[in-house]
Design a protein around this motif. Structure first.
Motif, PDB file in Angstrom:
ATOM      1  N   PRO A 168      24.135  -4.272   8.374  1.00 42.92           N
ATOM      2  CA  PRO A 168      23.129  -4.283   8.042  1.00 42.92           C
ATOM      3  C   PRO A 168      21.824  -3.677   9.478  1.00 42.92           C
ATOM      4  CG  PRO A 168      23.685  -6.498   9.311  1.00 42.92           C
ATOM      5  CD  PRO A 168      24.984  -5.868   8.941  1.00 42.92           C
ATOM      6  N   LEU A 169      21.503  -2.835   8.269  1.00 41.68           N
ATOM      7  CA  LEU A 169      20.799  -2.566   9.503  1.00 41.68           C
ATOM      8  C   LEU A 169      18.581  -2.275   7.932  1.00 41.68           C
ATOM      9  CD1 LEU A 169      22.407   0.757   9.299  1.00 41.68           C
ATOM     10  CD2 LEU A 169      21.751  -0.304  11.395  1.00 41.68           C
ATOM     11  N   PRO A 170      18.022  -3.555   8.688  1.00 42.13           N
ATOM     12  CA  PRO A 170      16.300  -3.657   8.485  1.00 42.13           C
ATOM     13  C   PRO A 170      15.828  -2.171   8.877  1.00 42.13           C
ATOM     14  CG  PRO A 170      17.121  -4.796   9.647  1.00 42.13           C
ATOM     15  CD  PRO A 170      18.752  -5.106   9.184  1.00 42.13           C
ATOM     16  N   VAL A 171      15.455  -1.276   8.290  1.00 42.78           N
ATOM     17  CA  VAL A 171      14.421  -0.827   9.183  1.00 42.78           C
ATOM     18  C   VAL A 171      12.411  -1.077   8.554  1.00 42.78           C
ATOM     19  CG1 VAL A 171      13.951   1.926   9.459  1.00 42.78           C
ATOM     20  CG2 VAL A 171      16.519   1.154   8.144  1.00 42.78           C
ATOM     21  N   THR A 172      12.603  -0.996   9.885  1.00 46.09           N
ATOM     22  CA  THR A 172      10.923  -0.823   9.800  1.00 46.09           C
ATOM     23  C   THR A 172       9.919   0.694   9.425  1.00 46.09           C
ATOM     24  OG1 THR A 172      10.183  -2.501  11.316  1.00 46.09           O
ATOM     25  CG2 THR A 172       8.617  -1.789  10.899  1.00 46.09           C
ATOM     26  N   VAL A 173       9.237   1.131   8.927  1.00 45.17           N
ATOM     27  CA  VAL A 173       8.999   2.141   8.906  1.00 45.17           C
ATOM     28  C   VAL A 173       7.519   1.798   8.838  1.00 45.17           C
ATOM     29  CG1 VAL A 173       8.597   3.875   7.226  1.00 45.17           C
ATOM     30  CG2 VAL A 173      10.666   2.895   6.993  1.00 45.17           C
ATOM     31  N   TRP A 174       6.703   3.097  10.273  1.00 47.81           N
ATOM     32  CA  TRP A 174       5.410   3.244  10.031  1.00 47.81           C
ATOM     33  C   TRP A 174       5.093   4.358   9.106  1.00 47.81           C
ATOM     34  CZ3 TRP A 174       7.958   0.421  14.142  1.00 47.81           C
ATOM     35  CH2 TRP A 174       7.642  -0.532  14.959  1.00 47.81           C
ATOM     36  N   TYR A 175       3.555   4.873   8.389  1.00 53.19           N
ATOM     37  CA  TYR A 175       3.412   6.149   8.045  1.00 53.19           C
ATOM     38  C   TYR A 175       1.783   5.946   8.095  1.00 53.19           C
ATOM     39  CZ  TYR A 175       2.820   2.840   3.730  1.00 53.19           C
ATOM     40  OH  TYR A 175       2.202   2.003   3.323  1.00 53.19           O
ATOM     41  N   PRO A 176       1.547   7.584   8.081  1.00 54.12           N
ATOM     42  CA  PRO A 176       0.275   7.950   7.921  1.00 54.12           C
ATOM     43  C   PRO A 176      -0.357   7.084   6.578  1.00 54.12           C
ATOM     44  CG  PRO A 176       1.119   9.658   8.680  1.00 54.12           C
ATOM     45  CD  PRO A 176       2.897   8.581   8.091  1.00 54.12           C
ATOM     46  N   ALA A 177      -1.330   6.136   6.817  1.00 51.30           N
ATOM     47  CA  ALA A 177      -2.329   5.393   5.638  1.00 51.30           C
ATOM     48  C   ALA A 177      -3.655   6.585   5.013  1.00 51.30           C
ATOM     49  CB  ALA A 177      -2.457   4.025   6.318  1.00 51.30           C
ATOM     50  N   GLY A 178      -3.743   5.708   3.914  1.00 50.68           N
ATOM     51  CA  GLY A 178      -4.909   6.271   3.664  1.00 50.68           C
ATOM     52  C   GLY A 178      -6.367   5.588   4.173  1.00 50.68           C
ATOM     53  N   GLY A 179      -7.478   5.614   4.240  1.00 46.37           N
ATOM     54  CA  GLY A 179      -8.242   4.729   4.718  1.00 46.37           C
ATOM     55  C   GLY A 179      -9.328   5.254   6.317  1.00 46.37           C
ATOM     56  N   LYS A 180      -9.998   4.256   6.564  1.00 47.17           N
ATOM     57  CA  LYS A 180     -10.617   4.511   8.161  1.00 47.17           C
ATOM     58  C   LYS A 180      -9.355   4.720   9.002  1.00 47.17           C
ATOM     59  CE  LYS A 180     -14.136   2.723  10.901  1.00 47.17           C
ATOM     60  NZ  LYS A 180     -15.920   2.377  11.328  1.00 47.17           N
ATOM     61  N   ALA A 181      -9.425   5.802  10.063  1.00 51.18           N
ATOM     62  CA  ALA A 181      -8.073   4.935  11.023  1.00 51.18           C
ATOM     63  C   ALA A 181      -8.729   4.240  12.042  1.00 51.18           C
ATOM     64  CB  ALA A 181      -7.874   6.736  12.029  1.00 51.18           C
ATOM     65  N   GLY A 182      -7.166   3.252  12.938  1.00 47.13           N
ATOM     66  CA  GLY A 182      -7.456   2.537  13.883  1.00 47.13           C
ATOM     67  C   GLY A 182      -8.150   1.683  13.296  1.00 47.13           C
ATOM     68  N   GLY A 183      -7.022  -0.032  14.428  1.00 45.00           N
ATOM     69  CA  GLY A 183      -7.232  -1.046  13.802  1.00 45.00           C
ATOM     70  C   GLY A 183      -6.030  -1.334  13.476  1.00 45.00           C
ATOM     71  N   GLU A 184      -5.021  -2.390  13.416  1.00 48.63           N
ATOM     72  CA  GLU A 184      -3.375  -2.976  12.979  1.00 48.63           C
ATOM     73  C   GLU A 184      -3.197  -2.049  12.031  1.00 48.63           C
ATOM     74  OE1 GLU A 184      -3.570  -6.599  13.152  1.00 48.63           O
ATOM     75  OE2 GLU A 184      -4.038  -7.468  14.937  1.00 48.63           O
ATOM     76  N   ALA A 185      -1.911  -1.388  12.155  1.00 52.88           N
ATOM     77  CA  ALA A 185      -1.035  -1.646  10.658  1.00 52.88           C
ATOM     78  C   ALA A 185      -0.856  -2.176   9.535  1.00 52.88           C
ATOM     79  CB  ALA A 185       0.675  -0.846  11.388  1.00 52.88           C
ATOM     80  N   ARG A 186      -1.677  -1.539   8.215  1.00 56.14           N
ATOM     81  CA  ARG A 186      -1.768  -2.643   7.366  1.00 56.14           C
ATOM     82  C   ARG A 186      -0.287  -2.747   6.474  1.00 56.14           C
ATOM     83  NH1 ARG A 186      -4.904  -0.118   4.269  1.00 56.14           N
ATOM     84  NH2 ARG A 186      -5.737   1.651   5.518  1.00 56.14           N
ATOM     85  N   ARG A 187      -0.253  -3.627   5.789  1.00 62.52           N
ATOM     86  CA  ARG A 187       1.311  -3.833   5.181  1.00 62.52           C
ATOM     87  C   ARG A 187       1.255  -3.042   4.044  1.00 62.52           C
ATOM     88  NH1 ARG A 187       5.985  -5.637   6.467  1.00 62.52           N
ATOM     89  NH2 ARG A 187       5.098  -6.322   8.414  1.00 62.52           N
ATOM     90  N   SER A 188       2.169  -2.306   3.470  1.00 64.17           N
ATOM     91  CA  SER A 188       2.028  -1.918   2.369  1.00 64.17           C
ATOM     92  C   SER A 188       1.001  -1.328   1.819  1.00 64.17           C
ATOM     93  CB  SER A 188       2.250  -2.885   1.369  1.00 64.17           C
ATOM     94  OG  SER A 188       3.607  -2.784   1.743  1.00 64.17           O
ATOM     95  N   ALA A 189       0.383  -0.225   2.520  1.00 63.42           N
ATOM     96  CA  ALA A 189      -1.290   0.966   2.430  1.00 63.42           C
ATOM     97  C   ALA A 189      -0.643   2.068   1.792  1.00 63.42           C
ATOM     98  CB  ALA A 189      -1.803   0.262   3.888  1.00 63.42           C
ATOM     99  N   ALA A 190      -1.406   1.887   1.014  1.00 67.86           N
ATOM    100  CA  ALA A 190      -1.142   3.862   0.317  1.00 67.86           C
ATOM    101  C   ALA A 190      -1.061   4.788   1.419  1.00 67.86           C
ATOM    102  CB  ALA A 190      -2.574   3.607  -0.637  1.00 67.86           C
ATOM    103  N   VAL A 191       0.401   5.754   0.975  1.00 71.39           N
ATOM    104  CA  VAL A 191       0.150   6.501   1.886  1.00 71.39           C
ATOM    105  C   VAL A 191      -0.917   7.906   1.428  1.00 71.39           C
ATOM    106  CG1 VAL A 191       2.442   8.294   2.312  1.00 71.39           C
ATOM    107  CG2 VAL A 191       2.448   6.290   1.627  1.00 71.39           C
ATOM    108  N   ALA A 192      -0.723   8.163   3.379  1.00 69.97           N
ATOM    109  CA  ALA A 192      -2.194   9.584   3.212  1.00 69.97           C
ATOM    110  C   ALA A 192      -1.913  10.517   2.489  1.00 69.97           C
ATOM    111  CB  ALA A 192      -2.908   9.741   4.386  1.00 69.97           C
ATOM    112  N   ARG A 193      -2.588  11.448   1.813  1.00 67.83           N
ATOM    113  CA  ARG A 193      -1.902  12.524   1.166  1.00 67.83           C
ATOM    114  C   ARG A 193      -2.019  13.992   2.377  1.00 67.83           C
ATOM    115  NH1 ARG A 193      -3.661  13.887  -4.223  1.00 67.83           N
ATOM    116  NH2 ARG A 193      -5.608  12.334  -4.680  1.00 67.83           N
ATOM    117  N   GLY A 194      -0.630  14.839   2.279  1.00 68.01           N
ATOM    118  CA  GLY A 194      -0.017  14.936   2.876  1.00 68.01           C
ATOM    119  C   GLY A 194       1.183  15.128   3.076  1.00 68.01           C
TER     120      GLY A 194
END
Length: 319
Positions: A71-97
């Motif tokens: 078993p290999l559960p994977v955590t993925v952090w990614y650039p998201a839309g919206g204002k930069a800063g703050g904690e990572a938001r679960r299932s936030a929309a992915v930024a354009r790019g």
């Protein structure tokens, strides 16, 4: 599919070289390999370009993957839309790019969340970071150190699955991954895993590597394949993996390379806690990834400036 290391091979590796991840004991002496030829025409892996000039908000999601019976559960952090800063938001929309991918391997007894302070900074700079939780060496596993030798194949498998999301209909990362620009990074036992991805388990998709407090025990220093720039980060007061062991591996890298040394750094404080060391480590690694994956020459020129700030590190630059 990458070949899994058998128990017999694991025992042979232990007898031949030993293997230490993040245990409390220091590593045995590293195996001495013949000197590797030095690269004569160093060049970045990526074609010339520019990294994003702004910071992103960060999103986070989980992938439930397996390789054979692992078993290999994977955590993925990614650039998201919206204002930069703050904690990572679960299932936030992915930024354009279109964003390069960085695979990260945790240390013995660790988990991806332990490195969130560093990895979210990478995501905010414009990278998709995928960090598997390994079945036997993570927190809650049985701590079987030799299973580290199976982990390069785990990372390659996870990388294949993550890259496939770029063409998966309906997935949030569809069309958002730069599948031709990929790096691997890891800490301690994860550093061993990362070195293995450029030696015995060479994954030719990888353009660069970042090794935190790693050794080559069990995976050797026979760096293979196309040139892939490497950045080593090591505390000179490391109480688990001696600085000299990490330096010995660094010296064998035949490609463009650099080593960030923290004279007062221990085995993990610069990665796991906030403060000046973390800022220097995160800024240096971000600039290295901007250069190697985005082809950003300005980022390469900024590397030396980042490392000498606040007088907490020295930088051996052979890039």
């Amino acid at each position: 599919m990458p070949r899994r290391v058998t128990p017999a091979l694991l025992v042979s590796a232990l007898l031949a070289a030993g293997l230490v991840g993040c245990s409390t004991e220091g590593p045995p002496a590293a195996r001495v390999d013949p000197p590797a030829p030095q690269a004569t025409t160093p060049a970045p892996a990526a074609s010339a370009g520019s990294a994003p000039g702004r910071s992103f908000a960060v999103g986070v999601r989980q992938l439930e993957l397996t390789r054979e019976d692992r078993p290999l559960p994977v955590t993925v952090w990614y650039p998201a839309g919206g204002k930069a800063g703050g904690e990572a938001r679960r299932s936030a929309a992915v930024a354009r790019g279109s964003f390069p991918v960085v695979m990260f391997s945790h240390g013995l007894g660790g988990r991806p969340a332990d490195y969130e302070a560093l990895l979210t900074r990478w995501a905010a700079a414009g990278f998709v970071v995928a960090a598997p939780t390994f079945p036997r060496t993570s927190s809650g596993g049985d701590g079987h150190v030799l299973d580290v030798l199976n982990q390069p194949a785990d990372v390659s498998h996870v990388l294949t699955r993550v890259l496939s999301l770029d063409t998966k209909a309906g997935d949030p990362l569809n069309g958002r991954l730069d599948t031709e620009r990929v790096a691997a990074a890891g800490h301690s036992a994860g550093g061993v895993t990362t070195i293995g991805l450029f030696t015995t388990g060479r994954d030719e998709r990888l353009d660069a590597g970042v090794v935190f407090a790693g050794t080559a025990l069990g995976v050797g220093t026979a760096f293979a394949g196309a040139a892939a720039p490497q950045l080593f980060v090591h505390g000179e007061a490391d109480e688990v993996v001696e600085y000299a062991a990490g330096r010995a591996v660094y010296d064998k890298v035949p490609w463009p390379k650099a080593m960030l040394s923290l004279p007062r750094g221990d085995h993990g404080r610069g990665l796991l806690g906030d403060g000046v060391s973390l800022r220097v480590v995160s800024d240096t690694t971000v600039e290295f990834l901007r250069w190697t994956l985005y082809g950003d020459e300005a980022a390469k020129r900024r590397l030396a400036e980042d490392t000498t700030r606040d007088d907490v590190a020295t930088f051996d630059n052979r890039l």
